[in-house]
Design an enzyme around this catalytic site. Sequence first.
Site, PDB file in Angstrom:
ATOM      1  N   LYS A 191     -39.560 -22.165  33.406  1.00  0.00           N
ATOM      2  CA  LYS A 191     -39.936 -24.025  33.042  1.00  0.00           C
ATOM      3  C   LYS A 191     -38.439 -24.475  32.118  1.00  0.00           C
ATOM      4  O   LYS A 191     -38.948 -24.464  31.017  1.00  0.00           O
ATOM      5  CB  LYS A 191     -40.956 -24.565  32.838  1.00  0.00           C
ATOM      6  CG  LYS A 191     -40.362 -26.144  33.235  1.00  0.00           C
ATOM      7  CD  LYS A 191     -41.210 -27.214  32.971  1.00  0.00           C
ATOM      8  CE  LYS A 191     -40.333 -28.125  31.893  1.00  0.00           C
ATOM      9  NZ  LYS A 191     -39.258 -28.816  31.526  1.00  0.00           N
ATOM     10  N   GLU A 266     -42.088 -21.735  19.032  1.00  0.00           N
ATOM     11  CA  GLU A 266     -40.653 -21.710  18.131  1.00  0.00           C
ATOM     12  C   GLU A 266     -40.728 -23.485  18.391  1.00  0.00           C
ATOM     13  O   GLU A 266     -39.658 -23.499  18.850  1.00  0.00           O
ATOM     14  CB  GLU A 266     -39.915 -21.262  18.549  1.00  0.00           C
ATOM     15  CG  GLU A 266     -38.640 -20.384  17.448  1.00  0.00           C
ATOM     16  CD  GLU A 266     -37.312 -21.414  17.692  1.00  0.00           C
ATOM     17  OE1 GLU A 266     -36.908 -22.099  17.055  1.00  0.00           O
ATOM     18  OE2 GLU A 266     -36.201 -20.199  18.234  1.00  0.00           O
ATOM     19  N   CYS A 300     -32.335 -26.231  15.556  1.00  0.00           N
ATOM     20  CA  CYS A 300     -33.570 -26.125  15.072  1.00  0.00           C
ATOM     21  C   CYS A 300     -33.773 -25.220  13.358  1.00  0.00           C
ATOM     22  O   CYS A 300     -33.882 -26.096  12.597  1.00  0.00           O
ATOM     23  CB  CYS A 300     -34.640 -25.721  16.023  1.00  0.00           C
ATOM     24  SG  CYS A 300     -34.066 -23.316  15.639  1.00  0.00           S
ATOM     25  N   GLU A 401     -37.479 -34.125  11.840  1.00  0.00           N
ATOM     26  CA  GLU A 401     -36.009 -33.749  12.163  1.00  0.00           C
ATOM     27  C   GLU A 401     -35.398 -34.836  12.723  1.00  0.00           C
ATOM     28  O   GLU A 401     -36.242 -35.548  13.800  1.00  0.00           O
ATOM     29  CB  GLU A 401     -36.908 -32.840  13.564  1.00  0.00           C
ATOM     30  CG  GLU A 401     -35.493 -31.723  13.521  1.00  0.00           C
ATOM     31  CD  GLU A 401     -36.360 -30.548  14.657  1.00  0.00           C
ATOM     32  OE1 GLU A 401     -36.770 -31.004  16.032  1.00  0.00           O
ATOM     33  OE2 GLU A 401     -36.361 -29.171  14.782  1.00  0.00           O
TER      34      GLU A 401
HETATM   35  P1  NAI Z   1     -40.109 -31.762  24.263  1.00  0.00           P
HETATM   36  O1  NAI Z   1     -40.695 -30.471  22.763  1.00  0.00           O
HETATM   37  O2  NAI Z   1     -40.775 -32.703  24.452  1.00  0.00           O
HETATM   38  O3  NAI Z   1     -39.135 -30.663  24.684  1.00  0.00           O
HETATM   39  C1  NAI Z   1     -38.596 -29.450  25.310  1.00  0.00           C
HETATM   40  C2  NAI Z   1     -39.592 -28.399  26.827  1.00  0.00           C
HETATM   41  O4  NAI Z   1     -40.538 -28.699  26.455  1.00  0.00           O
HETATM   42  C3  NAI Z   1     -39.096 -29.144  27.320  1.00  0.00           C
HETATM   43  O5  NAI Z   1     -38.494 -28.391  28.726  1.00  0.00           O
HETATM   44  C4  NAI Z   1     -40.016 -30.476  27.953  1.00  0.00           C
HETATM   45  O6  NAI Z   1     -40.011 -30.371  28.978  1.00  0.00           O
HETATM   46  C5  NAI Z   1     -41.608 -30.002  27.612  1.00  0.00           C
HETATM   47  N1  NAI Z   1     -41.846 -30.256  27.370  1.00  0.00           N
HETATM   48  C6  NAI Z   1     -42.541 -31.626  27.178  1.00  0.00           C
HETATM   49  N2  NAI Z   1     -43.476 -31.695  27.067  1.00  0.00           N
HETATM   50  C7  NAI Z   1     -44.481 -30.930  27.163  1.00  0.00           C
HETATM   51  C8  NAI Z   1     -45.866 -30.825  27.379  1.00  0.00           C
HETATM   52  N3  NAI Z   1     -46.742 -31.835  27.319  1.00  0.00           N
HETATM   53  N4  NAI Z   1     -46.432 -29.832  28.090  1.00  0.00           N
HETATM   54  C9  NAI Z   1     -45.268 -28.650  28.189  1.00  0.00           C
HETATM   55  N5  NAI Z   1     -44.015 -28.543  27.902  1.00  0.00           N
HETATM   56  C10 NAI Z   1     -43.420 -29.937  27.609  1.00  0.00           C
HETATM   57  O7  NAI Z   1     -38.686 -32.068  22.972  1.00  0.00           O
HETATM   58  P2  NAI Z   1     -37.946 -33.209  23.238  1.00  0.00           P
HETATM   59  O8  NAI Z   1     -38.183 -34.232  23.891  1.00  0.00           O
HETATM   60  O9  NAI Z   1     -36.704 -32.791  24.208  1.00  0.00           O
HETATM   61  O10 NAI Z   1     -36.216 -33.099  21.934  1.00  0.00           O
HETATM   62  C11 NAI Z   1     -37.343 -33.924  20.886  1.00  0.00           C
HETATM   63  C12 NAI Z   1     -37.113 -33.951  19.812  1.00  0.00           C
HETATM   64  O11 NAI Z   1     -38.194 -32.437  20.140  1.00  0.00           O
HETATM   65  C13 NAI Z   1     -35.926 -33.534  19.552  1.00  0.00           C
HETATM   66  O12 NAI Z   1     -35.621 -34.907  19.142  1.00  0.00           O
HETATM   67  C14 NAI Z   1     -35.677 -32.353  18.298  1.00  0.00           C
HETATM   68  O13 NAI Z   1     -36.431 -32.732  17.850  1.00  0.00           O
HETATM   69  C15 NAI Z   1     -37.295 -31.343  18.893  1.00  0.00           C
HETATM   70  N6  NAI Z   1     -36.856 -30.295  19.541  1.00  0.00           N
HETATM   71  C16 NAI Z   1     -37.027 -29.061  18.567  1.00  0.00           C
HETATM   72  C17 NAI Z   1     -36.034 -28.253  19.908  1.00  0.00           C
HETATM   73  C18 NAI Z   1     -36.392 -26.893  18.984  1.00  0.00           C
HETATM   74  O14 NAI Z   1     -35.308 -26.056  19.218  1.00  0.00           O
HETATM   75  N7  NAI Z   1     -37.458 -26.300  18.084  1.00  0.00           N
HETATM   76  C19 NAI Z   1     -35.369 -27.906  21.095  1.00  0.00           C
HETATM   77  C20 NAI Z   1     -35.914 -29.418  21.309  1.00  0.00           C
HETATM   78  C21 NAI Z   1     -36.411 -30.350  20.486  1.00  0.00           C
END
Ligand code: NAI
Length: 497
Positions: A191, A266, A300, A401
Amino acid sequence: MGTARALDSDVESFLAAPLRRMLVDGRWVEAASGRTFETVNPATGEALARVAEGDAEDIDRAVRAARRAFDDGEWPRMAPRDRERILARVVELIERHAAALAQLETLDNGKAIAESASVDIPAAADTFRYYAGWVNKMSGETLPSAPDFFTFTLREPVGVCGQIIPWNFPLLMAAWKLAPALACGNTVVLKPAEQTPLSALRLGELLLEAGVPRGVVNIVPGFGPTAGAALVRHPLVDKVAFTGSTEVGKEIHRASADTLKRISLELGGKSPNIVFADADIDSAVRGALMGVFFNQGEVCCAGTRLLVESSLHDRFAEALAAAARGMKQGPGLDPETQIGPLVSAEQLERVTGYLELGLREGATPLAGGGRNLAAGLERGYFVQPTVFTGVRNDMRIAREEIFGPVVAVMPFRDEEDAVLQGNDTTYGLAAGVWTRDVSRAHRIARALRAGTVWVNCYNVFDVSAPFGGYKESGYGRELGRQCLDLYTQTKSVWLRV
Ligand code: NAI
Ligand code: MG
């Protein structure tokens, strides 16, 4: 802005389709619900493409296809050389279409084309190349159990893998997930992030062209709480690999308990980058700059807590601020752009919210400090590269973050204080240290609780080097040989002689 450059014809035709469908069981299909969503060009705020929106029903179809492909299909049973050959073809296809993939990535995510062309796409190809090489090098062991037994281990794939990826390196994250899973003989439902589904869908086409059998890779774009959550809960999924926020990581950890899936996470970071006064200052300034502003800071492992030895602090902060002000910000497709827009209006709001919070907490912006509304950029999600001083490690801008181009510069007294402040965080993804003292470099590399420590460099990656978190940055290691452990399980076989 000199951005009116021609798009690759591959990209033109990919974007011209009225709907980008999802990949389920080797076919490109619409969502069961018929729903769609738009993906947006963050440089302009304009719609880029319409994409099928998967939810629980589509996830179920995809998981069942992956299950059949695993339980009865040829992929896990294929001669290693054949699986390797198919993955090698994936590498060739990524490389053949590299220019188009880089444009697609930049259009969807916003990042500078200079970076997508030199980092994202080549690194994605490297990831498939590296794991293709492992296919025929994984093996079990024979064990010295007892004289009347022949005991050995088989290294078997885990099964159906649900993989959920973020939007900051869309194709590269897809490669980090898919390549090792496929090399080990698993089948996958991927996904992609709702902000950036396009390059993963294009990769799906290339995987089919390379000869990956139907059902082995299914790609279902959609939103987290619907498609993502359904994948995590699905009883026919054996393993979930997730990259994204710590908040969602914790939710996934909890949700996986009911079916006891294997999980690897991660997650976020707030990485310390520690500069001693004895460092090569010019290279430390460059390293600190790219350590935090690379990919607009949507990284990240970004070195967002820049700890500088007191005697050097003011001079270093000034030099960094000057370099930040000198960065060329603009649309990602402009080849001169060094820092593009943030990925979405939501991230723009989140990051500018932190800029305001920083001011309220008493920090001083030496460079940047707000949205970039320069002519031509008004409609995009541009945030100026920002250097805050006057930050204490207990302020929210030093603890949470931000995931944007924002760095907090903070002084430290001595080595002990540097390590103390460096480790004073709930995260533990990465860290940097800049010094000419070799012994100190080694001491600090050991003392920091982080999955990666960079000495006199930052944000360097190679597919051979494992990557992952300590503490709330998650668990499991991707890349390297270690990643094979996430995608295989060991069976002991006892045979009486
Ligand atoms: P997110 O963690 O919500 O999204 C990342 C992925 O998880 C996306 O594919 C999203 O559709 C999916 N996702 C979201 N909620 C889910 C759930 N309940 N169950 C399963 N999958 C789910 O991150 P978002 O909202 O895009 O960004 C928010 C913050 O997260 C950013 O500001 C940043 O701080 C952090 N982040 C960290 C990343 C990293 O590489 N460690 C990458 C993206 C965001
Ligand atoms: Mg979210």
